[in-house]
Enzyme design. Structure first.
Site, PDB file in Angstrom:
ATOM      1  N   ASP A 126      -7.892  -5.464   0.013  1.00  0.00           N
ATOM      2  CA  ASP A 126      -8.371  -6.357  -1.041  1.00  0.00           C
ATOM      3  C   ASP A 126      -7.988  -7.808  -0.820  1.00  0.00           C
ATOM      4  OD1 ASP A 126      -9.644  -4.421  -2.688  1.00  0.00           O
ATOM      5  OD2 ASP A 126      -7.681  -3.684  -3.267  1.00  0.00           O
ATOM      6  N   HIS A 174       0.848  -1.189   0.000  1.00  0.00           N
ATOM      7  CA  HIS A 174       0.000   0.000   0.000  1.00  0.00           C
ATOM      8  C   HIS A 174       0.880   1.233   0.000  1.00  0.00           C
ATOM      9  CE1 HIS A 174      -3.161   2.823   1.051  1.00  0.00           C
ATOM     10  NE2 HIS A 174      -3.996   1.901   0.620  1.00  0.00           N
TER      11      HIS A 174
HETATM   12  N1  CMC Z   1       4.139  -7.665  -4.858  1.00  0.00           N
HETATM   13  C1  CMC Z   1       5.467  -7.618  -5.092  1.00  0.00           C
HETATM   14  N2  CMC Z   1       6.224  -6.507  -4.998  1.00  0.00           N
HETATM   15  C2  CMC Z   1       5.575  -5.384  -4.657  1.00  0.00           C
HETATM   16  C3  CMC Z   1       4.210  -5.343  -4.389  1.00  0.00           C
HETATM   17  C4  CMC Z   1       3.477  -6.538  -4.503  1.00  0.00           C
HETATM   18  N3  CMC Z   1       2.162  -6.565  -4.267  1.00  0.00           N
HETATM   19  N4  CMC Z   1       3.854  -4.088  -4.078  1.00  0.00           N
HETATM   20  C5  CMC Z   1       4.967  -3.344  -4.143  1.00  0.00           C
HETATM   21  N5  CMC Z   1       6.032  -4.128  -4.482  1.00  0.00           N
HETATM   22  C6  CMC Z   1       7.416  -3.714  -4.582  1.00  0.00           C
HETATM   23  C7  CMC Z   1       7.683  -2.924  -5.849  1.00  0.00           C
HETATM   24  O1  CMC Z   1       8.063  -3.779  -6.903  1.00  0.00           O
HETATM   25  C8  CMC Z   1       8.790  -2.010  -5.392  1.00  0.00           C
HETATM   26  O2  CMC Z   1       9.976  -2.762  -5.329  1.00  0.00           O
HETATM   27  P1  CMC Z   1      11.415  -2.044  -5.653  1.00  0.00           P
HETATM   28  O3  CMC Z   1      11.573  -0.982  -4.590  1.00  0.00           O
HETATM   29  O4  CMC Z   1      12.402  -3.150  -5.564  1.00  0.00           O
HETATM   30  O5  CMC Z   1      11.280  -1.471  -7.028  1.00  0.00           O
HETATM   31  C9  CMC Z   1       8.401  -1.670  -3.947  1.00  0.00           C
HETATM   32  O6  CMC Z   1       7.655  -2.811  -3.499  1.00  0.00           O
HETATM   33  C10 CMC Z   1       7.569  -0.401  -3.815  1.00  0.00           C
HETATM   34  O7  CMC Z   1       6.445  -0.560  -4.673  1.00  0.00           O
HETATM   35  P2  CMC Z   1       5.730   0.628  -5.463  1.00  0.00           P
HETATM   36  O8  CMC Z   1       5.034   0.066  -6.653  1.00  0.00           O
HETATM   37  O9  CMC Z   1       6.715   1.730  -5.691  1.00  0.00           O
HETATM   38  O10 CMC Z   1       4.680   1.100  -4.371  1.00  0.00           O
HETATM   39  P3  CMC Z   1       3.456   2.044  -4.642  1.00  0.00           P
HETATM   40  O11 CMC Z   1       3.215   2.757  -3.390  1.00  0.00           O
HETATM   41  O12 CMC Z   1       3.670   2.849  -5.876  1.00  0.00           O
HETATM   42  O13 CMC Z   1       2.260   1.032  -4.988  1.00  0.00           O
HETATM   43  C11 CMC Z   1       0.515  -0.534  -4.704  1.00  0.00           C
HETATM   44  C12 CMC Z   1       1.302   0.611  -4.062  1.00  0.00           C
HETATM   45  C13 CMC Z   1      -0.684  -0.851  -3.830  1.00  0.00           C
HETATM   46  C14 CMC Z   1      -0.005  -0.090  -6.082  1.00  0.00           C
HETATM   47  C15 CMC Z   1       1.446  -1.764  -4.844  1.00  0.00           C
HETATM   48  O14 CMC Z   1       1.880  -2.193  -3.564  1.00  0.00           O
HETATM   49  C16 CMC Z   1       0.774  -2.915  -5.587  1.00  0.00           C
HETATM   50  O15 CMC Z   1       0.838  -2.948  -6.829  1.00  0.00           O
HETATM   51  N6  CMC Z   1       0.111  -3.871  -4.877  1.00  0.00           N
HETATM   52  C17 CMC Z   1      -0.629  -4.925  -5.529  1.00  0.00           C
HETATM   53  C18 CMC Z   1      -1.976  -4.397  -6.021  1.00  0.00           C
HETATM   54  C19 CMC Z   1      -2.936  -4.171  -4.877  1.00  0.00           C
HETATM   55  O16 CMC Z   1      -3.109  -5.010  -4.013  1.00  0.00           O
HETATM   56  N7  CMC Z   1      -3.626  -3.018  -4.915  1.00  0.00           N
HETATM   57  C20 CMC Z   1      -4.648  -2.658  -3.896  1.00  0.00           C
HETATM   58  C21 CMC Z   1      -4.192  -1.500  -3.055  1.00  0.00           C
HETATM   59  S1  CMC Z   1      -5.201  -1.258  -1.578  1.00  0.00           S
HETATM   60  C22 CMC Z   1      -6.783  -0.831  -2.086  1.00  0.00           C
HETATM   61  C23 CMC Z   1      -6.867   0.241  -3.099  1.00  0.00           C
HETATM   62  O17 CMC Z   1      -6.221   1.281  -3.006  1.00  0.00           O
HETATM   63  O18 CMC Z   1      -7.621   0.070  -4.034  1.00  0.00           O
END
Ligand code: CMC
Length: 441
Positions: free
Chosen positions: A375, A318
């Site tokens: 989720d 998140h």
């Molecule tokens: N699985 C594997 N690696 C992950 C995940 C994951 N679910 N989430 C983040 N990472 C890694 C990402 O690859 C990055 O690694 P590195 O620093 O080595 O490049 C690091 O963690 C930071 O990730 P980010 O993408 O920069 O983080 P963000 O804040 O931009 O994204 C997020 C947040 C929720 C989009 C992301 O964690 C994600 O894609 N999660 C899976 C999708 C998900 O469950 N979404 C629902 C979010 S909660 C409800 C809502 O808002 O709708």
């Protein structure tokens, strides 16, 4: 125009920030929220320095000041209008929480009764809208139908475009909160080729939704209390989450002066994406994939860590929560109680538990502070209740709607709101000339 060095925010700014750019220094006010969150107010940065900030994904950018929802992602705190989310576990109906968000305070008994009466009164759709449903293919994604039909409401209720006062706003809010349920149910029935079931004025919010989705002309669906409570809680836990992608979208569209229907329809589209509300669908397909034996939970986690795989552990991570997501904790508890009662031993719940155990002890997830989000367990609960997978994100949208509405109104009522219009750093061609077709290589 006030100067960045001036004290135009002195009454809220306990401090100042200094920016050094080459030989020059600039002072910017620091403002503080009611929970001691601090921000450097750069409203006059460009005017003073000629520079803008660059913040992809807006991870460090406050787009507004808001009094609706407070999140402390490090401590796993979520509060609606100051009330901790945990206090909603047992008591209120979703409609009361919706009013709390929209009004800015807990409603009186009369206010709640009036609003509930409006929800009952406005549940029907104009018959003309039924023909629009007929135009969609059976295979149309329900989120696409939801967005289109909310926008359609603005054709049938042009009198609700301009809102004069809070009373008119509340009526409009009641129209949308009530009708989204009917639209969601009709979208589902259309996808199955089933006759539409009209709203039943005798039923409360959650039961009426399930009635319209799951009843048959010859058989009325009866909603067990355990199901009503679970869905009620799911809606409450999704009701607002400050400046998330879809809410920011609603605010952005609303900032142009667009009406509430148009702004909310845009929010539905933003929510649809798999990184946002669409994640609940992706979680279930991940669990099913593992269940079908294509991959073990260990193999899936390994794949999610591999940057070349483009696979993520869905329902994990998140932008704001870096410790735990309190909504996920509450839903995990509900899943543990409800799923065995409704579906016996659900292998998907077992797989979810296993994935969580592996990830929470894996250094990749620990170092990046990735925890189960809202989720991760919601889909397992919705599935046990009998909601089909392609309706999961629609359920999220129904829950998030009061938050969108509250933010739209807050922005609308805030003096000095400007159209949202970020800038960019251009990286394309510098000046070049048009070439006639015959001169192109
Ligand atoms: N699985 C594997 N690696 C992950 C995940 C994951 N679910 N989430 C983040 N990472 C890694 C990402 O690859 C990055 O690694 P590195 O620093 O080595 O490049 C690091 O963690 C930071 O990730 P980010 O993408 O920069 O983080 P963000 O804040 O931009 O994204 C997020 C947040 C929720 C989009 C992301 O964690 C994600 O894609 N999660 C899976 C999708 C998900 O469950 N979404 C629902 C979010 S909660 C409800 C809502 O808002 O709708």
């Amino acid at each position: 125009m006030p100067n960045a060095n001036s004290d135009h925010n002195a009454q809220t700014a306990p401090d100042q920030a200094t920016l050094i750019l080459g030989e020059r220094q600039f002072q910017f006010p620091v403002i503080e929220g009611s929970e001691q969150e601090r921000a450097i107010d750069i409203s006059y940065l460009r005017a003073e320095t000629g520079h803008i900030t660059l913040d992809q994904g807006y991870g460090n950018t406050g787009s507004c000041q808001s009094a609706i929802t407070f999140i402390d992602g490090d401590r796993g705190i979520l509060r609606y209008r100051g009330i901790p989310i945990e206090q909603f576990a047992d008591y209120p109906h979703f409609t009361e929480v919706a009013l709390l968000l929209i009004l800015g305070r807990l409603p009186s008994e009369t206010e709640l009764e009036d609003f509930s009466a409006d929800l009952t009164r406005y549940a029907f759709l104009d018959e003309g809208m039924k023909h629009q449903f007929e135009g969609f293919p059976r295979s149309a994604p329900p989120m696409a139908i939801l967005s289109a039909m909310i926008n359609s409401l603005s054709c049938f209720h042009t009198e609700l475009h301009e809102l004069e006062d809070e009373r008119e706003f509340l009526h409009t809010a009641a129209h949308i909160i009530s009708k989204i349920r009917t639209i969601a149910a009709f979208a589902f029935r259309h996808s199955r080729g089933l006759p539409y079931i009209y709203p039943d004025p005798a039923l409360r919010y959650v039961q009426n939704l399930l009635h319209m989705m799951l009843s048959q002309p010859y058989h009325q669906h009866v909603c067990p209390d355990i199901v009503r409570k679970a869905l009620n809680l799911i809606f409450i836990l999704h009701a607002d989450h400050e400046q998330n992608c879809s809410t920011s979208t609603v605010r952005m569209v609303g900032s142009s002066g667009a009406n509430l229907f148009a702004s909310v329809a845009a929010g539905v589209c933003a929510l649809w994406g798999p990184l946002h509300g669409g994640a609940n669908v992706e979680v279930l397909s991940m669990l099913e994939q593992i269940h079908e034996g294509n991959l073990t939970p260990e193999e899936y986690v390994k794949l999610a860590k591999d940057k070349n795989s483009k696979v993520r552990l869905m329902g994990f991570g998140h932008r704001v929560y870096k410790n735990f997501d309190p909504r996920a904790q509450m839903l995990a508890k509900v899943a543990e109680e409800l799923v065995p009662k409704l579906s016996g031993d659900d292998p998907l719940l077992e797989i979810a538990r296993r994935l969580e155990d592996i990830a929470l002890t894996d250094s990749y997830f620990v170092e990046r502070q990735l925890y189960p989000n809202v989720d991760f367990y919601s889909g397992i609960i919705l599935r046990a209740i009998g909601i089909p997978t392609n309706m999961f994100t629609v359920m999220f949208a129904i829950g998030r709607l009061p938050g969108w509405i509250a933010h739209w109104w807050e922005q609308n009522q805030t003096a000095g709101t400007r159209i949202a219009r970020p800038r960019q750093i251009y990286t394309g061609e510098t000046r070049t000339d048009y070439l006639p077709m015959e001169d192109r290589a």
